[in-house]
Design an enzyme around this catalytic site. Structure first.
Site, PDB file in Angstrom:
ATOM      1  N   SER A 137       0.739  -1.165  -0.131  1.00  0.00           N
ATOM      2  CA  SER A 137      -0.024   0.068  -0.034  1.00  0.00           C
ATOM      3  C   SER A 137       0.919   1.191   0.060  1.00  0.00           C
ATOM      4  O   SER A 137       2.033   1.199   0.423  1.00  0.00           O
ATOM      5  CB  SER A 137      -0.823   0.072   1.260  1.00  0.00           C
ATOM      6  N   TYR A 191       0.360   0.062  10.501  1.00  0.00           N
ATOM      7  CA  TYR A 191      -0.289  -0.437   9.288  1.00  0.00           C
ATOM      8  C   TYR A 191       1.045  -0.033   8.219  1.00  0.00           C
ATOM      9  O   TYR A 191       1.315  -0.973   7.650  1.00  0.00           O
ATOM     10  CB  TYR A 191      -1.475   0.486   9.052  1.00  0.00           C
TER      11      TYR A 191
END
Length: 317
Positions: free
Chosen positions: A162, A188
């Site tokens: 990501s 994350y």
């Protein structure tokens, strides 16, 4: 798609179906983790439509069975078979069982499943921070456990990362937030950086096996189950703070395109250890401020990649 086409033929709006148009995957076997929702479903659909036999590796097999039935009903004749098998990436025994039960070669492994930004720190059964434990360690254990099958016939490994990797490098001195305050976004980011570093390390370590490994950013996709642990207030506050910059939204079909490109397209045959977005290799960025794409140098650093591999092996025993 003909072999003469290149990644430059595709772009932001390309769909997974367009990527596999003309590609023949008959006789190839694929595993897609997290294939019961979001881009995992569309990735499985595209690969099967090109003839690959696809295993949907999912935590909830009931949901997986529903997806497989729905996909099979809509696939053209001559498509590959769909199989559902249980895989809980947070559970080391589940991962080990999946790898041990696999028989024969595996040609495509799409490490797609993931957890995004739980508001409070959550840990896997063996004590690792959940995002690092699931997004990285679970997939690391799965992929290394399947190495023999992947090496049998020159497989492609696809690691779904990501642009969130720009939130943090891997902090080797505190992977599990035992000393620093937990933050859902840096945790994350760390896990997504780890996804890229894993591809870099696998590309180098397993090149002689004919294995290629690449990572990617699928895009900003609204219709996905990835953010199921997040509260909308949390997202709104983060966007308002200026800490989160997002590219324009994509459909699920567009979001799966880069995964499918790396998994199946002859245009990237032999390409390994890279990071892609919008069906093309991403350029470098030197800072997070205002960035909606690109790759941080620390995520492609070979020393970081090698260190993470060694640490991961030690953590998994």
């Amino acid at each position: 798609m003909s072999v003469s086409q290149t990644p430059g033929t595709f772009g932001v709006t390309t769909t997974a179906a367009e990527v596999v148009d003309g590609v023949d995957l008959h006789g190839r076997r694929a595993v897609v983790t997290g294939a019961s929702s979001g881009i995992g479903v569309e990735t499985a659909r595209a690969l099967a439509s090109a003839g690959a036999d696809v295993t949907l590796a999912v935590r909830d097999t009931t949901a997986g069975d529903r997806v497989a039935t729905r996909l099979a009903a809509g696939l053209p004749s001559g498509s590959g078979e769909l199989t559902v098998r249980r895989l809980d990436l947070a559970d080391r025994s589940s991962v080990a069982a999946f790898a041990a039960d696999w028989q024969g070669p595996l040609h495509i492994l799409v490490n797609n499943a993931g957890v995004m930004a739980p508001a409070e720190v959550t840990r896997t059964p063996d004590g690792h921070e959940q995002q690092f434990g699931v997004n990285h360690l679970g997939h690391f254990a799965l992929t290394t456990g399947l190495h023999r099958a992947l090496a049998a016939d020159g497989a492609r490994i696809v690691s779904v990362s990501s642009t969130g990797h720009l939130f943090s490098p891997v902090v080797f001195d505190d992977l599990d937030y035992r000393f620093r305050p937990y933050d859902p976004w840096t945790s994350y980011g760390q896990s997504k950086t780890a996804n890229i570093l894993f591809a870099v390390a696998a590309a180098e370590r397993w090149a002689d096996d004919g294995i290629t490994a690449n990572a990617l950013m699928p895009g900003n996709i609204a219709d996905t189950n990835l953010a199921r642990h997040m509260e909308m207030k949390q997202v709104e506050e983060f966007i308002a703070s200026g800490e989160l910059a997002l590219p324009p939204q994509k459909t699920v079909e567009q979001g799966a395109a880069t995964s499918v490109l790396l998994a199946a397209s002859p245009a990237v045959a032999g390409v390994s250890g890279r990071y892609f977005e919008d069906c093309a290799e991403a350029g470098p960025v030197t800072g997070r401020a205002g960035a909606v794409g690109g790759v941080a140098p620390y995520a492609l650093d070979r020393d970081n990649a090698g260190r993470l591999w060694r640490v991961s092996e030690a953590l998994l025993g």
